[in-house]
Scaffold this motif. Structure first.
Motif, PDB file in Angstrom:
ATOM      1  N   ILE A  50       0.870  -1.186   0.000  1.00 17.79           N
ATOM      2  CA  ILE A  50       0.000   0.000   0.000  1.00 17.79           C
ATOM      3  C   ILE A  50       0.900   1.227   0.000  1.00 17.79           C
ATOM      4  O   ILE A  50       1.441   1.617   1.046  1.00 17.79           O
ATOM      5  CB  ILE A  50      -0.940   0.005   1.221  1.00 17.79           C
ATOM      6  N   LEU A  79     -15.556   5.494   3.489  1.00 14.44           N
ATOM      7  CA  LEU A  79     -15.290   4.396   4.420  1.00 14.44           C
ATOM      8  C   LEU A  79     -16.319   4.389   5.544  1.00 14.44           C
ATOM      9  O   LEU A  79     -16.483   5.395   6.238  1.00 14.44           O
ATOM     10  CB  LEU A  79     -13.884   4.553   5.013  1.00 14.44           C
ATOM     11  N   GLN A  85      -4.540  -3.134   9.975  1.00 13.45           N
ATOM     12  CA  GLN A  85      -3.782  -4.188   9.291  1.00 13.45           C
ATOM     13  C   GLN A  85      -3.514  -5.368  10.228  1.00 13.45           C
ATOM     14  O   GLN A  85      -3.621  -6.530   9.841  1.00 13.45           O
ATOM     15  CB  GLN A  85      -2.450  -3.635   8.782  1.00 13.45           C
ATOM     16  N   TYR A 114      -6.716  -7.467  10.620  1.00 12.82           N
ATOM     17  CA  TYR A 114      -6.931  -8.353   9.479  1.00 12.82           C
ATOM     18  C   TYR A 114      -5.951  -9.521   9.490  1.00 12.82           C
ATOM     19  O   TYR A 114      -6.311 -10.662   9.175  1.00 12.82           O
ATOM     20  CB  TYR A 114      -6.790  -7.572   8.172  1.00 12.82           C
ATOM     21  N   TRP A 149     -13.225  -7.315   7.222  1.00 12.71           N
ATOM     22  CA  TRP A 149     -13.553  -6.009   6.638  1.00 12.71           C
ATOM     23  C   TRP A 149     -12.379  -5.036   6.735  1.00 12.71           C
ATOM     24  O   TRP A 149     -12.230  -4.134   5.914  1.00 12.71           O
ATOM     25  CB  TRP A 149     -14.780  -5.457   7.368  1.00 12.71           C
ATOM     26  N   ALA A 167      -9.354  -5.286   6.044  1.00  8.10           N
ATOM     27  CA  ALA A 167      -8.394  -5.312   4.943  1.00  8.10           C
ATOM     28  C   ALA A 167      -8.588  -4.132   4.005  1.00  8.10           C
ATOM     29  O   ALA A 167      -7.623  -3.612   3.427  1.00  8.10           O
ATOM     30  CB  ALA A 167      -8.531  -6.624   4.170  1.00  8.10           C
ATOM     31  N   ASN A 168      -9.843  -3.684   3.851  1.00 12.20           N
ATOM     32  CA  ASN A 168     -10.144  -2.602   2.904  1.00 12.20           C
ATOM     33  C   ASN A 168     -10.098  -1.212   3.534  1.00 12.20           C
ATOM     34  O   ASN A 168     -10.417  -0.232   2.865  1.00 12.20           O
ATOM     35  CB  ASN A 168     -11.527  -2.833   2.295  1.00 12.20           C
ATOM     36  N   THR A 169      -9.745  -1.129   4.812  1.00 11.77           N
ATOM     37  CA  THR A 169      -9.711   0.171   5.479  1.00 11.77           C
ATOM     38  C   THR A 169      -8.322   0.791   5.506  1.00 11.77           C
ATOM     39  O   THR A 169      -8.198   1.997   5.691  1.00 11.77           O
ATOM     40  CB  THR A 169     -10.214   0.047   6.936  1.00 11.77           C
ATOM     41  N   GLN A 182      -5.879   1.367   3.275  1.00 10.61           N
ATOM     42  CA  GLN A 182      -5.517   2.368   2.263  1.00 10.61           C
ATOM     43  C   GLN A 182      -6.242   3.694   2.451  1.00 10.61           C
ATOM     44  O   GLN A 182      -5.586   4.754   2.482  1.00 10.61           O
ATOM     45  CB  GLN A 182      -5.768   1.816   0.861  1.00 10.61           C
TER      46      GLN A 182
END
Length: 526
Positions: free
Chosen positions: A196, A269, A323, A326, A341, A343-345, A347
């Motif tokens: 990232i 988000l 991170q 996750y 969920w 994992a997508n936060t 970035q």
């Protein structure tokens, strides 16, 4: 984002398979080591697990009439220096001894053979925990009070003396910001599941923009936010601060920035707590207002240097924690089924931190604006206040001379115990306008702030409260009857008082005692 140390039973569910342990072994251990636990020997120990939180598994223990909370390390491979249960117990014990609101720590067990990991037990604290930071279930006035209570508690925490707490060595202190950037960079890299770029860029920016003054030392919480606080069941008062996993000795602005990051939450988000963004919610103080209150309570300058650094650091830290959550989900160690969920936060959190790093902030409020949003009227309150002002100007204030002359003329007459006919006329007019019993929320629908501003207006004329049936002592007596009176008492006394057909009084006849406290009355009346 940590987990809450103390919860109501409804927030719990069956213990997750990966966190199960032998209840009988734990019960035998607690009977031997926890005072008072064995006294409930005839009852069964029940254990459920809290679902909120993403870090140290937390359990609700019920044994007869006693309720406890147990926190333990998660199983499996853990990141370095994470999940230090012994530190949580130590800091809560120190804080509890000073009267700072935390759950009372009862027992620490370093013997991993009991339930598989070390753990500690504390008292259960019953109160309100607000998951949604917008506080949709309370009035705008109470929202303000809750946020003010929260920020004042943070200022109180940062004002504690580390030596008096006997927490020297609990954290290194000086150089905290530099260590945080280094620590969370390592934590993120150890848990990263993909590249990232925003995280790498934010890490580099933080390393190059460390505050020159990085030597402040306070006890800091590390995850201070609304859902880590228990409030009194009915009052906007903090009764316990939860989740001390990330606490240490460090720079206090890191806590203040962590609390403030929700004012800049990425629009794309969802909020981590499942609620809604707090920007623009009526009753919630602005970030600048919270900072003003915090700095006033601590006696420090509200102009905060490097504020963009601390906000950026907070987002970097939050992304690193996400991170890690996750990563633990991938390992099967997490307390929540929604951990994937996170994992997508990472970035969007890192990108928001980068954006904040480039902003310039003026955290000092102009004096005139310092309480602009702390005392917020509802729309109905504004409308009623406008009508009260008009009624006062048009009818009540012009009648002052007539009322004054009546009492002057009847100073030595029995008529002084009556009131001039103009007051009765004005009361009927006010009732017809709907300006009646404004003090009682169940009748008027007004908030406490709404009525406070109305009372300020009616206080400009000594008989004006009477015109609106808002005069003492009737208001207090009506409130008592409304809240606690029986059906018969309400019918006999409350309804006529609300209609203005009767008035109430409290008679004091004894000069030698404080007779306003009825328990002090010495004479008898027959």
């Amino acid at each position: 984002m940590g987990t809450e140390a103390t919860r109501r039973e409804p927030d719990t569910a069956e213990v997750l398979p990966q966190h199960r342990f032998d209840h009988r072994v734990l019960e035998a251990y607690l009977k031997q080591h926890l005072p008072g636990f064995g006294a409930q020997s005839e009852t069964t120990l029940t254990i459920t697990q809290y679902r909120w939180g993403q870090s140290n598994p937390t359990f609700y223990l019920q044994k007869g009439s006693h309720a406890y909370v147990l926190r333990k390390k998660p199983p499996g491979s853990l990141l370095p220096k994470a999940h230090k249960i012994d530190r949580e117990f130590k800091v809560q014990k120190a804080l509890f001894s000073t009267g700072f609101p935390v759950a009372k720590p009862l027992l620490y067990c370093s013997d991993a053979s009991v339930i598989g990991t070390e753990f500690y037990v504390m008292e259960h604290v019953q109160g309100r925990i607000f998951r949604d930071f917008t506080l949709p279930e309370v009035s705008p006035a109470e929202r303000s009070a809750i946020y003010v209570a929260m920020i004042e508690m943070l200022a109180r925490l940062h004002s504690l003396n580390i030596q008096s707490l006997q927490l020297e060595g609990y954290g290194t202190g000086v150089g905290y910001c530099k260590r945080q950037v280094s620590t969370w960079t390592r934590q993120y890299q150890a848990a990263a599941h993909r590249d990232i770029p925003a995280m790498e860029q934010l890490s580099e920016w933080l390393k190059k923009n460390l505050p020159e003054n990085d030597n402040e030392e306070s006890l800091i919480h590390g995850d201070f936010k609304l859902d880590n606080i228990i409030f009194h069941p009915t009052e906007a008062r903090v009764i316990a601060v939860l989740d001390w996993e990330l606490s240490t000795i460090g720079h206090p602005l890191s806590d203040l920035a962590h609390l403030s990051l929700f004012y800049f939450w990425p629009k794309t988000l969802p909020m981590i707590n499942g609620g809604s963004p707090i920007q623009g919610i009526i009753g919630i103080p602005s970030m600048e207002e919270l900072i003003s209150i915090y700095c006033h309570r601590r006696g420090v300058n509200p102009i905060l240097p490097n504020w963009n650094f601390f906000l950026a650091l907070s987002y970097f830290k939050l992304a690193g924690i996400a991170q890690g959550v996750y990563n633990r989900y991938l390992l099967g160690n997490n307390s929540s089924k929604d951990s994937f969920w996170f994992a997508n936060t990472v970035q969007p959190l890192a990108e928001t931190g980068l954006q904040l790093s480039q902003r310039t902030f003026n955290t000092a409020l102009p004096p005139a604006d310092s309480t602009k949003h702390l005392f917020v009227q509802t729309r109905k309150g504004q409308e009623v206040l406008t009508k009260v002002k008009q009624f006062m100007k048009q009818y009540i204030l012009p009648a002052e001379k007539e009322v004054f002359e009546y009492y002057v003329q009847n100073e030595n007459s029995v008529e002084r115990w009556k009131q001039p006919s103009v007051i009765d006329k004005l009361k009927e007019m006010a009732k017809a306008e709907g300006l009646w019993n404004l003090f009682l929320p169940a009748v008027s629908g007004l908030s406490q702030v709404d009525y406070a501003l109305i009372a300020e207006e009616t206080g400009k004329c000594y008989f004006a409260p009477n015109i609106f049936n808002c005069q003492a002592p009737d208001t207090g007596n009506m409130e008592v009857l409304h809240l606690y009176g029986s059906r018969e008492q309400k019918q006999q006394w409350l309804e006529p008082l609300l209609q203005g057909d009767i008035t109430s009084a409290f008679c004091m006849t004894e000069p030698d005692v404080a007779s306003s406290d009825a328990t002090n009355i010495e004479c008898s009346i027959e």
